[in-house]
Scaffold this motif. Structure first.
Motif, PDB file in Angstrom:
ATOM      1  N   HIS A  71       0.525  -1.268  -0.200  1.00  0.00           N
ATOM      2  CA  HIS A  71       0.367  -0.185   0.127  1.00  0.00           C
ATOM      3  C   HIS A  71       1.247   1.727   0.226  1.00  0.00           C
ATOM      4  CE1 HIS A  71      -3.829  -2.973   1.224  1.00  0.00           C
ATOM      5  NE2 HIS A  71      -2.930  -2.869   1.454  1.00  0.00           N
ATOM      6  N   ASN A  72       2.503   1.201   0.484  1.00  0.00           N
ATOM      7  CA  ASN A  72       2.730   2.474   0.703  1.00  0.00           C
ATOM      8  C   ASN A  72       4.302   2.420  -0.086  1.00  0.00           C
ATOM      9  OD1 ASN A  72       4.486   1.086   3.074  1.00  0.00           O
ATOM     10  ND2 ASN A  72       3.291   1.635   4.167  1.00  0.00           N
ATOM     11  N   GLU A  73       3.738   1.491  -0.491  1.00  0.00           N
ATOM     12  CA  GLU A  73       5.631   1.262  -0.978  1.00  0.00           C
ATOM     13  C   GLU A  73       6.355   2.364  -2.041  1.00  0.00           C
ATOM     14  OE1 GLU A  73       6.251  -2.285  -3.480  1.00  0.00           O
ATOM     15  OE2 GLU A  73       4.095  -2.406  -3.890  1.00  0.00           O
ATOM     16  N   HIS A  74       5.502   3.018  -2.886  1.00  0.00           N
ATOM     17  CA  HIS A  74       5.849   4.400  -3.607  1.00  0.00           C
ATOM     18  C   HIS A  74       6.292   5.531  -2.669  1.00  0.00           C
ATOM     19  CE1 HIS A  74       1.514   4.203  -2.180  1.00  0.00           C
ATOM     20  NE2 HIS A  74       1.384   6.218  -2.564  1.00  0.00           N
ATOM     21  N   GLU A  75       5.794   5.249  -0.646  1.00  0.00           N
ATOM     22  CA  GLU A  75       5.972   6.825  -0.838  1.00  0.00           C
ATOM     23  C   GLU A  75       6.820   6.319   0.242  1.00  0.00           C
ATOM     24  OE1 GLU A  75       1.852   7.981   0.046  1.00  0.00           O
ATOM     25  OE2 GLU A  75       1.872   6.675   2.034  1.00  0.00           O
ATOM     26  N   VAL A  76       7.857   5.759   0.637  1.00  0.00           N
ATOM     27  CA  VAL A  76       9.016   5.017   1.853  1.00  0.00           C
ATOM     28  C   VAL A  76       9.544   6.576   1.838  1.00  0.00           C
ATOM     29  CG1 VAL A  76      10.608   3.907   2.336  1.00  0.00           C
ATOM     30  CG2 VAL A  76       9.185   2.943   1.247  1.00  0.00           C
ATOM     31  N   ASP A  77       9.942   7.022   1.482  1.00  0.00           N
ATOM     32  CA  ASP A  77      10.958   8.323   1.130  1.00  0.00           C
ATOM     33  C   ASP A  77       9.753   9.008   2.038  1.00  0.00           C
ATOM     34  OD1 ASP A  77      12.824   7.692   0.062  1.00  0.00           O
ATOM     35  OD2 ASP A  77      12.662   7.809  -1.507  1.00  0.00           O
ATOM     36  N   ALA A  78       8.985   9.743   2.183  1.00  0.00           N
ATOM     37  CA  ALA A  78       7.901   9.937   2.285  1.00  0.00           C
ATOM     38  C   ALA A  78       7.558  10.129   3.478  1.00  0.00           C
ATOM     39  CB  ALA A  78       6.944  10.422   1.683  1.00  0.00           C
ATOM     40  N   MET A  79       7.256   8.813   4.066  1.00  0.00           N
ATOM     41  CA  MET A  79       7.811   8.257   5.562  1.00  0.00           C
ATOM     42  C   MET A  79       8.673   8.427   6.560  1.00  0.00           C
ATOM     43  SD  MET A  79       5.961   4.162   4.043  1.00  0.00           S
ATOM     44  CE  MET A  79       5.686   3.540   5.839  1.00  0.00           C
ATOM     45  N   ARG A  80       9.498   8.127   5.930  1.00  0.00           N
ATOM     46  CA  ARG A  80      11.128   8.201   6.362  1.00  0.00           C
ATOM     47  C   ARG A  80      11.688   9.999   6.357  1.00  0.00           C
ATOM     48  NH1 ARG A  80      14.307   5.342   2.000  1.00  0.00           N
ATOM     49  NH2 ARG A  80      14.061   2.921   2.769  1.00  0.00           N
ATOM     50  N   LYS A  81      11.299  10.612   5.664  1.00  0.00           N
ATOM     51  CA  LYS A  81      10.789  12.273   6.280  1.00  0.00           C
ATOM     52  C   LYS A  81       9.625  12.338   7.609  1.00  0.00           C
ATOM     53  CE  LYS A  81      11.617  14.641   1.654  1.00  0.00           C
ATOM     54  NZ  LYS A  81      10.863  15.284   0.283  1.00  0.00           N
ATOM     55  N   ILE A  82       8.470  11.980   7.426  1.00  0.00           N
ATOM     56  CA  ILE A  82       7.613  11.993   8.403  1.00  0.00           C
ATOM     57  C   ILE A  82       8.203  11.206   9.790  1.00  0.00           C
ATOM     58  CG2 ILE A  82       5.676  11.091   9.357  1.00  0.00           C
ATOM     59  CD1 ILE A  82       4.776  11.123   6.996  1.00  0.00           C
ATOM     60  N   ALA A  83       9.150  10.509   9.983  1.00  0.00           N
ATOM     61  CA  ALA A  83       9.866  10.194  10.678  1.00  0.00           C
ATOM     62  C   ALA A  83      11.164  11.082  10.906  1.00  0.00           C
ATOM     63  CB  ALA A  83      10.354   8.823  11.049  1.00  0.00           C
ATOM     64  N   GLN A  84      11.699  11.994  10.449  1.00  0.00           N
ATOM     65  CA  GLN A  84      12.910  13.280  10.525  1.00  0.00           C
ATOM     66  C   GLN A  84      12.163  14.097  11.785  1.00  0.00           C
ATOM     67  OE1 GLN A  84      14.914  13.487   6.860  1.00  0.00           O
ATOM     68  NE2 GLN A  84      15.363  11.487   6.923  1.00  0.00           N
ATOM     69  N   THR A  85      11.139  14.130  11.370  1.00  0.00           N
ATOM     70  CA  THR A  85      10.355  15.696  11.935  1.00  0.00           C
ATOM     71  C   THR A  85       9.517  15.213  13.035  1.00  0.00           C
ATOM     72  OG1 THR A  85       9.232  16.219   9.598  1.00  0.00           O
ATOM     73  CG2 THR A  85       7.740  17.177  11.337  1.00  0.00           C
ATOM     74  N   TYR A  86       8.988  14.049  13.272  1.00  0.00           N
ATOM     75  CA  TYR A  86       8.147  13.646  14.649  1.00  0.00           C
ATOM     76  C   TYR A  86       9.296  12.381  15.542  1.00  0.00           C
ATOM     77  CZ  TYR A  86       4.534  16.233  12.309  1.00  0.00           C
ATOM     78  OH  TYR A  86       4.001  17.201  11.587  1.00  0.00           O
ATOM     79  N   ALA A  87      10.040  11.694  15.451  1.00  0.00           N
ATOM     80  CA  ALA A  87      10.559  10.630  15.663  1.00  0.00           C
ATOM     81  C   ALA A  87      12.400  11.016  16.344  1.00  0.00           C
ATOM     82  CB  ALA A  87      10.779  10.085  15.238  1.00  0.00           C
ATOM     83  N   THR A  88      12.326  10.369  17.254  1.00  0.00           N
ATOM     84  CA  THR A  88      13.867  10.509  17.418  1.00  0.00           C
ATOM     85  C   THR A  88      14.656   9.627  17.157  1.00  0.00           C
ATOM     86  OG1 THR A  88      13.833   9.450  19.541  1.00  0.00           O
ATOM     87  CG2 THR A  88      13.832  11.778  19.429  1.00  0.00           C
ATOM     88  N   ALA A  89      14.201   8.148  16.727  1.00  0.00           N
ATOM     89  CA  ALA A  89      14.718   7.573  16.138  1.00  0.00           C
ATOM     90  C   ALA A  89      13.365   6.783  14.990  1.00  0.00           C
ATOM     91  CB  ALA A  89      15.460   6.230  17.065  1.00  0.00           C
ATOM     92  N   SER A  90      14.432   5.475  14.335  1.00  0.00           N
ATOM     93  CA  SER A  90      13.025   5.172  13.747  1.00  0.00           C
ATOM     94  C   SER A  90      13.659   3.653  12.684  1.00  0.00           C
ATOM     95  CB  SER A  90      12.763   5.763  12.319  1.00  0.00           C
ATOM     96  OG  SER A  90      13.643   6.388  11.643  1.00  0.00           O
ATOM     97  N   THR A  91      13.029   3.040  12.637  1.00  0.00           N
ATOM     98  CA  THR A  91      13.191   1.594  12.068  1.00  0.00           C
ATOM     99  C   THR A  91      12.102   1.130  10.370  1.00  0.00           C
ATOM    100  OG1 THR A  91      12.253   0.543  14.018  1.00  0.00           O
ATOM    101  CG2 THR A  91      14.209   0.342  14.036  1.00  0.00           C
TER     102      THR A  91
END
Length: 373
Positions: A228-248
């Motif tokens: 469902h979201n493989e086309h927007e992985v980069d955008a998901m990473r940007k959300i993580a950079q904005t709101y999280a201290t870490a991501s996996t």
């Protein structure tokens, strides 16, 4: 309320602070000194005040030990971690969920308190609250507060849909958890809501992320990558950079723990990860899982021969290591496999894949160019 925790951990002793990652090990003699300081109304020992100042920039010098330090008791059991499935109920209906059923049911509040006391007495310092969605349980705030007061370092696994609520954000702001892990299912309402099968779920998630950031609550985002979201992985990473201290990033979807294949339909084949070689697991020996009804198993996947803690009490956990060892044996479709020494999947998970009749390429080296035995 305690600022620092001293806890036995197997044959070691640790000092930890809620909401902080840094900690330290101490010898048994120092643990006894801290216990005596609390029991006899003495101040915090100078060595602990110095260590706390250096590790966490807090000042404990001259402060009463009983008001600032929680000393957890010695226990004959060797468990340090546990996961507690507070409730299987969820306000989302995710396509990839590994739960076989998502019924909203579990222990009454009094028995939840009894269970948490047992976990403390089993030695559990790190407690993961999961579900379903743990924050929608009617007793979530009560359970969280009691676990915190018992000196557990709490990790919450959540879909983030309730983070914006004042009762939740105030709770975790005043009683800091060890971790809050939030699942991210997409970078748009279209992808997110199609996986959760809950209209408006993306809006709730983003509302929660903004509330946590405003309150200064540290989050980790788990990016669940699916078709469902493989086309927007980069955008998901940007959300993580904005709101999280870490991501996996999590790419390998598993069947339900009882071997139903439905969750596998959500996988994004191009993102399947060949994980590292499985080199054993202490499940059932140093950590365990508890379901909403108080049944203990080796882990979330290996649920054979559950132990009813509400009936057997802590004595039931004495049987868990043998139960876990039996489930870790290579049997069924894995028996005699020539590649078992370099297998990347634990036996309970492999069994779930096999029962789901999953393609070998999703979990087995035989489906990745290996030679059959």
């Amino acid at each position: 309320m305690h600022q620092v925790i001293a806890s036995p951990q197997g044959d070691k002793f640790v000092i930890a602070r809620p909401g902080e990652r840094k900690g330290m090990q101490i010898p048994h003699a120092m643990y006894r000194e801290l216990s005596s300081a609390v029991d006899y109304g003495q101040p915090i020992p100078g060595w602990l005040a110095d260590a706390a100042r250096q590790a966490w920039a807090i000042e404990l010098a001259g402060q009463p030990a009983a008001d600032n330090l929680l000393v957890r008791p010695l226990t004959p059991l060797n468990y340090s971690r546990a996961t507690w499935e507070v409730n299987k109920g969820c306000n989302f209906n995710c396509e990839h969920c590994y739960l076989a059923e998502r019924r909203f049911e579990g222990l009454p509040r009094e028995e939840k308190s009894q269970l948490l006391l047992m976990l403390r007495d089993a030695g559990v310092l790190w407690l993961q609250l999961t579900g379903g969605e743990p924050t929608i349980d009617r007793d979530f705030e009560h359970s969280y507060q009691l676990a915190y007061e018992l000196g557990m370092l709490i990790e919450i696994l959540t879909n983030g849909s309730r983070l914006h609520r004042p009762e939740v954000i105030d709770l975790i702001s005043s009683m800091p958890p060890h971790k809050v892990k939030v699942s991210l299912y997409g970078a748009s309402a279209g992808s997110f809501d199609s996986l959760t099968r809950k209209p408006g779920s993306y809006k709730l998630l983003m509302k929660g992320l903004r509330a946590a950031k405003e309150a200064g609550v540290s989050l980790e985002l788990v990016l669940i990558i699916t078709k469902h979201n493989e086309h927007e992985v980069d955008a998901m990473r940007k959300i993580a950079q904005t709101y999280a201290t870490a991501s996996t990033e999590f790419t390998n979807i598993s069947p339900t723990y009882d071997g139903s294949p439905e969750p596998l339909a959500a996988q994004a084949p191009g993102f399947l990860d060949k994980s590292t070689v499985f080199q054993g697991c202490p499940a059932g020996h140093t950590f365990f899982h508890v379901d909403p009804h108080g049944f203990a198993t080796m882990c979330k996947i290996g649920r054979e021969n559950p132990i009813n803690l509400m009936v057997e009490g802590l004595d039931g956990l004495l049987r868990l290591p043998a139960i876990a060892d039996a489930q870790m044996l290579r049997s069924g479709g894995c028996s005699g496999c020539a590649l078992s020494a370099t297998c990347r999947v634990c036996r309970p998970l492999a069994k779930a894949y096999q029962e789901a009749k999953a393609p070998l390429s999703t979990y087995c080296q035989h489906g990745n160019g290996g030679d059959a035995p």
